[in-house]
Design a protein around this motif. Structure first.
Motif, mmCIF file in Angstrom:
data_model
loop_
_atom_site.group_PDB
_atom_site.id
_atom_site.type_symbol
_atom_site.label_atom_id
_atom_site.label_comp_id
_atom_site.label_asym_id
_atom_site.label_seq_id
_atom_site.Cartn_x
_atom_site.Cartn_y
_atom_site.Cartn_z
ATOM 1 N N THR A 161 0.833 -1.201 0.000
ATOM 2 C CA THR A 161 0.000 0.000 0.000
ATOM 3 C C THR A 161 0.868 1.252 0.000
ATOM 4 O O THR A 161 2.056 1.207 0.349
ATOM 5 C CB THR A 161 -0.920 0.022 1.224
ATOM 6 O OG1 THR A 161 -0.107 -0.050 2.416
ATOM 7 C CG2 THR A 161 -1.883 -1.147 1.194
ATOM 8 N N GLU A 162 0.254 2.378 -0.385
ATOM 9 C CA GLU A 162 0.954 3.669 -0.399
ATOM 10 C C GLU A 162 0.115 4.698 0.346
ATOM 11 O O GLU A 162 -0.177 5.773 -0.159
ATOM 12 C CB GLU A 162 1.221 4.120 -1.833
ATOM 13 C CG GLU A 162 2.115 3.169 -2.615
ATOM 14 C CD GLU A 162 2.360 3.644 -4.033
ATOM 15 O OE1 GLU A 162 1.798 4.703 -4.402
ATOM 16 O OE2 GLU A 162 3.104 2.972 -4.771
ATOM 17 N N SER A 163 -0.278 4.366 1.554
ATOM 18 C CA SER A 163 -1.148 5.234 2.331
ATOM 19 C C SER A 163 -0.533 5.489 3.694
ATOM 20 O O SER A 163 0.092 4.595 4.290
ATOM 21 C CB SER A 163 -2.535 4.582 2.493
ATOM 22 O OG SER A 163 -3.313 5.275 3.438
ATOM 23 N N GLU A 164 -0.702 6.729 4.189
ATOM 24 C CA GLU A 164 -0.238 7.041 5.539
ATOM 25 C C GLU A 164 -1.109 6.350 6.581
ATOM 26 O O GLU A 164 -0.629 5.986 7.660
ATOM 27 C CB GLU A 164 -0.248 8.553 5.758
ATOM 28 C CG GLU A 164 0.761 9.300 4.887
ATOM 29 C CD GLU A 164 0.777 10.778 5.208
ATOM 30 O OE1 GLU A 164 -0.008 11.196 6.087
ATOM 31 O OE2 GLU A 164 1.567 11.508 4.582
ATOM 32 N N ALA A 165 -2.379 6.180 6.271
ATOM 33 C CA ALA A 165 -3.269 5.501 7.212
ATOM 34 C C ALA A 165 -2.954 4.016 7.297
ATOM 35 O O ALA A 165 -3.059 3.405 8.368
ATOM 36 C CB ALA A 165 -4.721 5.708 6.791
ATOM 37 N N LEU A 166 -2.587 3.420 6.157
ATOM 38 C CA LEU A 166 -2.168 2.019 6.113
ATOM 39 C C LEU A 166 -0.761 1.964 5.534
ATOM 40 O O LEU A 166 -0.572 1.708 4.339
ATOM 41 C CB LEU A 166 -3.137 1.193 5.255
ATOM 42 C CG LEU A 166 -4.515 0.916 5.834
ATOM 43 C CD1 LEU A 166 -5.385 0.218 4.802
ATOM 44 C CD2 LEU A 166 -4.411 0.064 7.106
ATOM 45 N N PRO A 167 0.260 2.224 6.349
ATOM 46 C CA PRO A 167 1.631 2.247 5.831
ATOM 47 C C PRO A 167 2.041 0.868 5.317
ATOM 48 O O PRO A 167 1.588 -0.158 5.826
ATOM 49 C CB PRO A 167 2.466 2.661 7.047
ATOM 50 C CG PRO A 167 1.632 2.293 8.231
ATOM 51 C CD PRO A 167 0.204 2.475 7.798
ATOM 52 N N PRO A 168 2.897 0.828 4.315
ATOM 53 C CA PRO A 168 3.305 -0.465 3.758
ATOM 54 C C PRO A 168 4.083 -1.314 4.752
ATOM 55 O O PRO A 168 3.969 -2.539 4.744
ATOM 56 C CB PRO A 168 4.160 -0.074 2.549
ATOM 57 C CG PRO A 168 4.623 1.311 2.841
ATOM 58 C CD PRO A 168 3.521 1.953 3.607
ATOM 59 N N VAL A 169 4.872 -0.680 5.619
ATOM 60 C CA VAL A 169 5.668 -1.399 6.614
ATOM 61 C C VAL A 169 5.470 -0.721 7.966
ATOM 62 O O VAL A 169 5.578 0.504 8.084
ATOM 63 C CB VAL A 169 7.164 -1.410 6.238
ATOM 64 C CG1 VAL A 169 7.975 -2.149 7.304
ATOM 65 C CG2 VAL A 169 7.382 -2.044 4.876
ATOM 66 N N SER A 170 5.198 -1.511 8.998
ATOM 67 C CA SER A 170 5.043 -0.978 10.347
ATOM 68 C C SER A 170 5.587 -1.991 11.346
ATOM 69 O O SER A 170 5.834 -3.152 11.013
ATOM 70 C CB SER A 170 3.573 -0.665 10.648
ATOM 71 O OG SER A 170 2.782 -1.826 10.493
ATOM 72 N N PHE A 171 5.770 -1.538 12.601
ATOM 73 C CA PHE A 171 6.283 -2.442 13.634
ATOM 74 C C PHE A 171 5.765 -2.007 14.996
ATOM 75 O O PHE A 171 5.313 -0.873 15.180
ATOM 76 C CB PHE A 171 7.817 -2.445 13.630
ATOM 77 C CG PHE A 171 8.434 -1.247 14.290
ATOM 78 C CD1 PHE A 171 8.861 -1.305 15.612
ATOM 79 C CD2 PHE A 171 8.553 -0.044 13.608
ATOM 80 C CE1 PHE A 171 9.408 -0.196 16.230
ATOM 81 C CE2 PHE A 171 9.101 1.061 14.218
ATOM 82 C CZ PHE A 171 9.531 0.989 15.541
ATOM 83 N N SER A 172 5.854 -2.913 15.938
ATOM 84 C CA SER A 172 5.565 -2.621 17.337
ATOM 85 C C SER A 172 6.532 -3.430 18.198
ATOM 86 O O SER A 172 7.126 -4.416 17.728
ATOM 87 C CB SER A 172 4.111 -2.960 17.689
ATOM 88 O OG SER A 172 3.864 -4.346 17.489
ATOM 89 N N ILE A 173 6.697 -3.001 19.452
ATOM 90 C CA ILE A 173 7.616 -3.691 20.371
ATOM 91 C C ILE A 173 6.878 -4.860 21.013
ATOM 92 O O ILE A 173 5.874 -4.666 21.707
ATOM 93 C CB ILE A 173 8.144 -2.733 21.453
ATOM 94 C CG1 ILE A 173 8.798 -1.509 20.804
ATOM 95 C CG2 ILE A 173 9.114 -3.453 22.369
ATOM 96 C CD1 ILE A 173 10.017 -1.816 19.988
ATOM 97 N N ALA A 174 7.391 -6.055 20.770
ATOM 98 C CA ALA A 174 6.783 -7.244 21.361
ATOM 99 C C ALA A 174 7.380 -7.561 22.723
ATOM 100 O O ALA A 174 6.713 -8.135 23.583
ATOM 101 C CB ALA A 174 6.937 -8.437 20.421
#
Length: 336
Positions: A161-174
């Motif tokens: 995707t190419e959206s700020e609302a749905l970024p192509p790559v994201s992460f969180s601290i597990a």
């Protein structure tokens, strides 16, 4: 012999000879309707259109349609020369000659040809129209971004995707421990086609921002993305603490890369990076770390350190006085 009869016989003889000559030698008698050689009708290039044809990993085919406008008498020996010139270097890449033949009908006649060129850069396509080997018209069109013509194994309706609302790559601290941080990685895919996309996978590569060292690599199966749907692919990876990382996501189908995306993970609280940040090389001065990083003095390049002469403390004045007394005694002795 009667004179009139003689003249009549001569006239009949002339007629007979003319008839015989016309039969034996065709064309000896001029056709009163003949206006000489027929002038060919005019021809010119009305339009040129270029379409993308089949492509491979190295080459692309340009499908070139040339519309030739004609009017008047038939025109013989019509031909078209098509050539592709590299837009950057100006060098001739490929050329092809098309024999059109005789054009009789009024209006436009379409002739097509295919040019195969390297699948990179751009090209200037020249079309030259000939009649009886004489150039009568020409035109030029430009094609850019030929690398966008993808071969079948690279064609896909699924991408990041190419959206700020749905970024192509994201992460969180597990989770974290003394040395490692575990990240939950996500890649968002979108299928814009009319058919499901299957046999997809996403590979995540985490690289330390300053050194470009790969800290972790993991692959997640994306399964099947339905037509017109958006799906998220998730996996985990562990990296050393207190560093910043680029997260490169690679979308593959049956081992072929069809799209890429990038994210950033800032795990160093004193410095941050961004996906579009411009980086520069920083020279590592090894001498800064020699001798255990002591407090040795440093000097600007090209300058010499100032040298100061010194003697043992407490002896300078005494030695001078003893030398003076000794000199006086020696002089007095020589005078006696």
């Amino acid at each position: 012999m009667d004179r009139n009869a003689l003249l009549a016989g001569g006239a009949v003889g002339v007629v007979v000879i003319a008839v015989v000559a016309a039969v034996v030698v065709p064309g000896v008698l001029a056709d009163p309707t003949d206006e000489g050689p027929v002038r060919p009708g005019p021809v010119d290039v009305a339009d040129v259109s270029i379409a993308a044809g089949p492509a491979t990993g190295e080459t692309a085919t340009l499908e070139i349609a040339t519309r030739i406008d004609h009017g008047g008498n038939p025109t013989q020996n019509v031909s078209v020369l098509v050539r592709a010139i590299d837009a950057e270097s100006g060098l001739l890449t490929t050329t092809k000659q098309i024999d059109v033949g005789t054009i009789t009908r009024d209006g436009e006649t379409v002739t097509t040809t295919n040019l195969t060129v390297p699948r990179e850069g751009g090209y200037d396509v020249e079309v030259v129209l000939y009649r009886d080997a004489e150039r009568v018209d020409e035109t030029r069109k430009s094609v850019r971004g030929v690398s966008a013509i993808k071969p079948p194994h690279l064609q896909s309706t699924t991408s990041f995707t190419e959206s700020e609302a749905l970024p192509p790559v994201s992460f969180s601290i597990a989770g974290t421990d003394e040395d490692q941080t575990t990240l939950d990685l996500s890649g968002t895919l979108m299928n814009t086609g009319d058919e499901p996309a299957d046999d997809l996978s996403v590979t995540f590569v985490l690289r330390q921002a300053e050194s470009n060292i790969v800290a972790a690599r993991t692959t997640a199966d994306a399964g099947t993305v339905r037509a017109g749907r958006t799906e998220t692919v998730s996996t985990t990876a562990s990296v050393p603490n207190d560093y910043n990382y680029y997260i490169d996501a690679v979308l593959l189908r049956d081992g072929v890369v069809i799209d890429t995306a990038r994210g950033a993970a800032n795990l160093n609280p004193t410095r941050t990076i961004s996906v579009n940040q411009t980086t520069e090389d920083v020279e590592l001065r090894v001498e800064d770390f020699e001798n255990g990083g002591g407090d040795s003095p440093t000097y600007d390049s090209g300058e010499e350190p100032t040298q100061t002469e010194s003697s043992a403390p407490g002896f300078g004045a005494v030695v001078a006085l003893v030398a003076l007394v000794a000199t006086g005694l020696v002089a007095r002795r020589w005078s006696q």
